[in-house]
Design an enzyme around this catalytic site. Structure first.
Site, PDB file in Angstrom:
ATOM      1  N   ASP A 136       0.816  -1.206   0.000  1.00 36.87           N
ATOM      2  CA  ASP A 136       0.000   0.000   0.000  1.00 36.87           C
ATOM      3  C   ASP A 136       0.855   1.264   0.000  1.00 36.87           C
ATOM      4  O   ASP A 136       0.335   2.361  -0.112  1.00 36.87           O
ATOM      5  CB  ASP A 136      -0.949   0.010   1.206  1.00 36.87           C
ATOM      6  CG  ASP A 136      -2.317  -0.546   0.847  1.00 36.87           C
ATOM      7  OD1 ASP A 136      -2.562  -0.762  -0.358  1.00 36.87           O
ATOM      8  OD2 ASP A 136      -3.142  -0.766   1.753  1.00 36.87           O
ATOM      9  N   ASP A 295       0.124 -10.757   8.086  1.00 30.39           N
ATOM     10  CA  ASP A 295       0.677  -9.404   8.111  1.00 30.39           C
ATOM     11  C   ASP A 295       2.154  -9.514   7.754  1.00 30.39           C
ATOM     12  O   ASP A 295       2.762 -10.576   7.917  1.00 30.39           O
ATOM     13  CB  ASP A 295       0.557  -8.804   9.515  1.00 30.39           C
ATOM     14  CG  ASP A 295      -0.881  -8.536   9.890  1.00 30.39           C
ATOM     15  OD1 ASP A 295      -1.752  -8.607   9.006  1.00 30.39           O
ATOM     16  OD2 ASP A 295      -1.137  -8.262  11.083  1.00 30.39           O
ATOM     17  N   ASP A 460     -10.985  -7.581  10.530  1.00 33.55           N
ATOM     18  CA  ASP A 460     -10.919  -9.012  10.818  1.00 33.55           C
ATOM     19  C   ASP A 460     -12.138  -9.480  11.614  1.00 33.55           C
ATOM     20  O   ASP A 460     -12.779 -10.470  11.258  1.00 33.55           O
ATOM     21  CB  ASP A 460      -9.608  -9.363  11.549  1.00 33.55           C
ATOM     22  CG  ASP A 460      -9.267  -8.407  12.675  1.00 33.55           C
ATOM     23  OD1 ASP A 460      -9.980  -7.397  12.853  1.00 33.55           O
ATOM     24  OD2 ASP A 460      -8.291  -8.664  13.395  1.00 33.55           O
TER      25      ASP A 460
HETATM   26  O1  LIG Z   1      -3.710   0.854   4.770  1.00 33.60           O
HETATM   27  C1  LIG Z   1      -3.240  -0.177   5.221  1.00 33.60           C
HETATM   28  C2  LIG Z   1      -3.010  -0.366   6.603  1.00 33.60           C
HETATM   29  C3  LIG Z   1      -2.466  -1.564   7.036  1.00 33.60           C
HETATM   30  N1  LIG Z   1      -2.152  -2.547   6.165  1.00 33.60           N
HETATM   31  C4  LIG Z   1      -1.552  -3.825   6.649  1.00 33.60           C
HETATM   32  O2  LIG Z   1      -2.332  -4.381   7.680  1.00 33.60           O
HETATM   33  C5  LIG Z   1      -1.524  -5.222   8.477  1.00 33.60           C
HETATM   34  C6  LIG Z   1      -1.833  -5.012   9.948  1.00 33.60           C
HETATM   35  O3  LIG Z   1      -1.403  -3.748  10.359  1.00 33.60           O
HETATM   36  P1  LIG Z   1      -0.642  -3.498  11.726  1.00 33.60           P
HETATM   37  O4  LIG Z   1      -0.288  -2.068  11.769  1.00 33.60           O
HETATM   38  O5  LIG Z   1       0.417  -4.497  11.913  1.00 33.60           O
HETATM   39  O6  LIG Z   1      -1.786  -3.699  12.760  1.00 33.60           O
HETATM   40  P2  LIG Z   1      -1.928  -4.712  13.990  1.00 33.60           P
HETATM   41  O7  LIG Z   1      -2.710  -4.009  15.036  1.00 33.60           O
HETATM   42  O8  LIG Z   1      -0.655  -5.296  14.411  1.00 33.60           O
HETATM   43  O9  LIG Z   1      -2.840  -5.789  13.308  1.00 33.60           O
HETATM   44  C7  LIG Z   1      -3.805  -6.578  13.942  1.00 33.60           C
HETATM   45  O10 LIG Z   1      -5.069  -5.956  13.885  1.00 33.60           O
HETATM   46  C8  LIG Z   1      -5.539  -5.640  12.572  1.00 33.60           C
HETATM   47  C9  LIG Z   1      -6.901  -4.979  12.679  1.00 33.60           C
HETATM   48  O11 LIG Z   1      -7.706  -5.628  13.573  1.00 33.60           O
HETATM   49  C10 LIG Z   1      -5.592  -6.897  11.727  1.00 33.60           C
HETATM   50  O12 LIG Z   1      -5.930  -6.554  10.422  1.00 33.60           O
HETATM   51  C11 LIG Z   1      -4.232  -7.525  11.724  1.00 33.60           C
HETATM   52  O13 LIG Z   1      -4.216  -8.682  10.941  1.00 33.60           O
HETATM   53  C12 LIG Z   1      -3.840  -7.855  13.147  1.00 33.60           C
HETATM   54  O14 LIG Z   1      -2.564  -8.460  13.183  1.00 33.60           O
HETATM   55  C13 LIG Z   1      -0.073  -4.900   8.129  1.00 33.60           C
HETATM   56  O15 LIG Z   1       0.459  -5.967   7.391  1.00 33.60           O
HETATM   57  C14 LIG Z   1      -0.197  -3.651   7.294  1.00 33.60           C
HETATM   58  O16 LIG Z   1       0.788  -3.550   6.336  1.00 33.60           O
HETATM   59  C15 LIG Z   1      -2.377  -2.382   4.811  1.00 33.60           C
HETATM   60  O17 LIG Z   1      -2.085  -3.253   4.008  1.00 33.60           O
HETATM   61  N2  LIG Z   1      -2.937  -1.206   4.378  1.00 33.60           N
HETATM   62 MN   LIG Z   2       0.923  -6.135  13.476  1.00 35.84          MN
END
Ligand SMILES: O=c1ccn([C@@H]2O[C@H](COP(=O)(O)OP(=O)(O)O[C@H]3O[C@H](CO)[C@@H](O)[C@H](O)[C@H]3O)[C@@H](O)[C@H]2O)c(=O)[nH]1
Ligand SMILES: [Mn+2]
Length: 747
Positions: A136, A295, A460
């Site tokens: 992204d 992720d 999710d």
């Molecule tokens: O515009 C965006 C924003 C985020 N991501 C991806 O989303 C994933 C999760 O983002 P992260 O910042 O790591 O969030 P976390 O809070 O660690 O993620 C948890 O919480 C999210 C929302 O509940 C779930 O989508 C994830 O799978 C879960 O691991 C990463 O791979 C990002 O690269 C995108 O692809 N596009």
């Molecule tokens: Mn994460």
């Protein structure tokens, strides 16, 4: 055809939990007694009594949700060796693997590269796998890193398979000493050294490119698509980095880079939007019947994980029993004693295992294998999300790409793959471009009925709940070693911002037409599954009662009132036994999950801190959204780049850190209020009745100060370990306002 299944591929095993049930029920009865006592004595007591009653009613409600969610825990045992007795290697179904990344600064490409390498190297026929990376950030750096990684993969994957290397993310593998028990033949050692050097070289090249960006020329053919790219406004870029043209099972899987089109005028729906583009692009290119998503920081730690999950997906007698397979979110290099309370070991051991005994674990965004048709909105009985003839409705539902709708129709009718086999992946890139454009979804059902659903920053929970609402079940998969490992945020700001986003997203679900209670009545979400979802979603509502309850002791001390029974009153035993048994119960859980007493305390404390920082701000941002004053955003969590051994283990890594964010104000205020209350109590400033009659409130106040001890330290800390002066001033002003109000009430 697969051979008949001789013995089951998995077993669902109920877990014994008598002791935990007993302690859960005891606490429940104590809560009920407290409520009854409060009700009976409501008339003789004032406002604080009523407030305490309201908060405790809420806590009791949460306890019921908790009790129901944990009551029937199950675990799944999988038998991957039996899988290969039933299926020939060439009969194993294909899987499309998705990796999402969004920002090369917050998510260093070396992390994404390691995740991708670990996926390319899993024990599964390579011609059944395709890996799609969504970027992204449309970053040439990420693309460069993947390109370099694909060259390294040609050495890494055969090496891993030849010697059964574990884990298969090179940064983890090379961060350990070689095990003495390993095949330490000359041949192995030679290869080991060579590959280690190659990996170091790869890492260096990516690092150099990060600081200097001269390692790639934007004018060369590979990179020209990245020239003139503006963040948030650029055309689609799709590049086939690796293609397994001869379809060799011992080759390398396909690797495709996807950066969807972005335009400021079109909402891109963050991760959910990215996942839908990956779903479509992979649909048009390879159309595997199963999809795994992780992720960017969640590398495959167990190379057998595909076999384990296939045991569940292929081994269930009835497909309905397994719409998706979820593995727990586990983390590598977890800080000692879980200082930020975000390793979730206890949550998975008790709550998620409990939900697994209902309709199945919630989808947690990463480490999950979905059936593609489930994501396409199919019901277990074969019904679609639309009525009428398939061919007429396909375009309306899935959009106007002929190539894509053709493959979607195959999936919905029980087939998979694409019709013109053998195919040339590169030929399908053009079709993929169209479906990755930002206007493609208009007028279709993407994000509303099919795919990953929009309107929340916790896509999710919403997406998983809608799958359960169609009547699918899900299964929990916990192989040993753990399936996937990622990095948990360390440091105050990152950990709190992540929780804020979760609280925001959960409330967005609660206040939408997909609220669990609504879908329980209108669809097939089971009642206790609904309660389990409510337990999760309640995180976003908790800040209000928590904040009131946490402020009560200080208020009582300063306003000269009370919220606990007098020490002479025998009823005081109810809150005392509640306090003791709750803490004992929590300790029992942490102990049972292999955590230390310190970790238990850290978690208890972090729940309080999170409630009045992250969840409170999450709550406020949803209120602003409902009032139409602002939109919610997905703030990406920073991933720490400790990809070389030793780094990241600095001695202060468990210490709480602060920044100038407003998120720290309420907790600092609360702490200051309690400090003021304790000072007034000690000096007997406002006291007419003497300290003894309010000993309960004073003990509670000390307890709150202990819970907020990271903030107490922060008042005196320096640099990032100290709360900024401006935050302290704002909090002090609020604390004095609180004091002024209580004094007015007192008069
Ligand atoms: O515009 C965006 C924003 C985020 N991501 C991806 O989303 C994933 C999760 O983002 P992260 O910042 O790591 O969030 P976390 O809070 O660690 O993620 C948890 O919480 C999210 C929302 O509940 C779930 O989508 C994830 O799978 C879960 O691991 C990463 O791979 C990002 O690269 C995108 O692809 N596009
Ligand atoms: Mn994460």
């Amino acid at each position: 055809m697969a051979k008949p299944i001789p013995s089951p591929l998995y077993e669902k095993i109920p877990q014994k939990n008598t002791l935990h049930r007993a302690s859960d029920v005891t606490i429940f009865f104590l809560l009920l007694s407290l409520l009854a006592y409060r009700l009976l004595s409501l008339k003789n007591n004032g406002f604080t009594w009523l407030l305490a009653f309201l908060c405790e009613s809420w806590f009791t409600f949460i306890w019921i949700l908790n009790l129901s969610s944990k009551w029937n825990p199950v675990s799944y045992k999988t038998y991957p060796e039996r899988l290969l007795q039933c299926y020939r290697v060439d009969e194993l179904p294909p899987v499309d693997m998705f990796v999402t990344t969004a920002d090369p600064m917050l998510e260093p490409p070396i992390i994404t590269v390691n995740t991708v390498l670990s996926l390319l190297a899993v024990d599964y026929p390579a011609n059944k796998l395709s890996c799609y990376v969504s970027d992204d950030g449309a970053s040439p750096l990420t693309f460069f890193a993947l390109l370099e990684a694909s060259k390294f993969a040609k050495l890494w994957v055969p090496f891993c398979k030849k010697y059964g290397i574990q884990p298969r993310a090179p940064f983890r593998y090379f961060s350990r000493e070689l095990l003495p028990s390993h095949d330490n033949s000359m041949e192995f050692l030679q290869e080991y050294r060579k590959i280690k050097e190659e990996y170091e070289e790869l890492r260096r090249r990516i690092e150099d490119a990060t600081v200097k960006s001269i390692s790639y020329e934007l004018s060369t053919a590979d990179f020209v698509a990245f020239s003139n790219i503006k963040k948030g406004s650029h055309p689609t870029i799709i590049k086939v980095i690796l293609e397994n043209k001869e379809s060799r099972s011992d080759g390398l899987p396909h690797l495709v880079y996807v950066s969807r089109e972005k335009h400021p005028k079109h909402p891109h729906h963050y991760k959910a939007g990215a996942m839908n583009v990956l779903t479509r692009v992979s649909g048009a290119m390879t159309n595997a019947p199963f999809m795994l998503n992780v992720d960017c920081d969640m590398y495959a730690n167990n190379p057998q994980i595909f076999h384990h999950s296939m045991c569940l997906l292929l081994g269930s007698k009835n497909e309905q029993d397994c719409g998706f397979v979820q593995t727990p979110q586990s983390f590598y290099d977890g800080l000692k004693d879980d200082p930020f309370g975000n390793q979730f070991g206890v949550l998975y051991k008790y709550v998620v295992s409990g939900i697994a005994g209902l309709q199945g674990p919630n989808y947690s965004g990463t480490g999950c294998f979905h059936r593609r048709k489930v994501i396409y909105g199919l019901w277990p009985d074969g019904r679609m999300e639309f009525k009428g003839r398939i061919d007429e409705r396909l375009e309306k539902t899935f959009g106007n790409s002929k190539e894509f709708t053709k493959t979607a129709a195959r999936i919905l009718s029980g087939l998979s793959g694409i019709s013109d086999c053998p195919y040339d992946l590169s030929n399908r890139v053009e079709a993929a471009h169209q479906i990755a454009s930002c206007s493609y979804e208009y007028g279709t059902n993407w994000g509303t009925k099919i795919g990953w659903l929009y309107g929340t920053t916790t896509e999710d929970i919403l997406t998983g709940m809608r799958i359960h609402a169609r009547g699918w079940k899900s299964t929990d998969c916990r192989p040993d070693p753990p399936a996937f490992l990622g990095c948990a945020p360390s440091g105050g700001p990152a950990a709190l911002i992540q929780q804020k986003r979760w609280a925001t997203g959960l409330l967005e679900v609660l206040f939408s037409k997909n609220s669990p209670f609504i879908v329980t009545f209108t669809a097939k979400l089971q009642f206790r599954q609904c309660l389990a979802y409510m337990w999760i979603i309640s995180w976003g509502l908790r800040p209000i009662p928590e904040l009131c309850y946490l402020a009560l002791p200080a208020y009582c001390i300063m306003a000269g009132s009370h919220f606990l029974p007098n020490v002479q009153d025998p009823a005081v035993l109810i809150p005392i036994s509640l306090f003791v048994s709750y803490n004992f119960h929590t300790l029992l859980e942490y102990w049972g999950a292999g955590y230390s007493i310190r970790a238990c305390w850290n978690n208890l404390r972090m729940w309080r801190i999170t409630a009045v920082t992250s969840w409170l701000f999450g709550f406020l941002s949803v209120i602003l959204k409902l009032l139409g004053l602002s939109e919610t955003v997905f703030e990406v969590t920073k991933k720490d780049q400790s990809t070389t051994p030793g780094e990241g283990s600095d001695k202060d890594s468990g210490r709480f850190t602060f920044d100038g964010s407003l998120i720290f104000v309420p907790a600092t205020t609360l702490l200051l209020v309690h400090l003021m209350a304790l000072v007034t109590a000690l000096l007997g400033l406002f006291d007419l009745v003497g300290i003894e009659s309010r000993i309960g409130e004073i003990i509670c106040s000390v307890w709150v100060v202990l819970c907020f001890s990271p903030f107490l330290k922060g008042l005196f800390g320096k640099g990032k370990y100290g709360i900024p002066k401006s935050t302290i001033c704002k909090s002090a002003a609020l604390a004095f306002l609180f004091l002024a109000c209580t004094i007015t009430v007192r008069k």
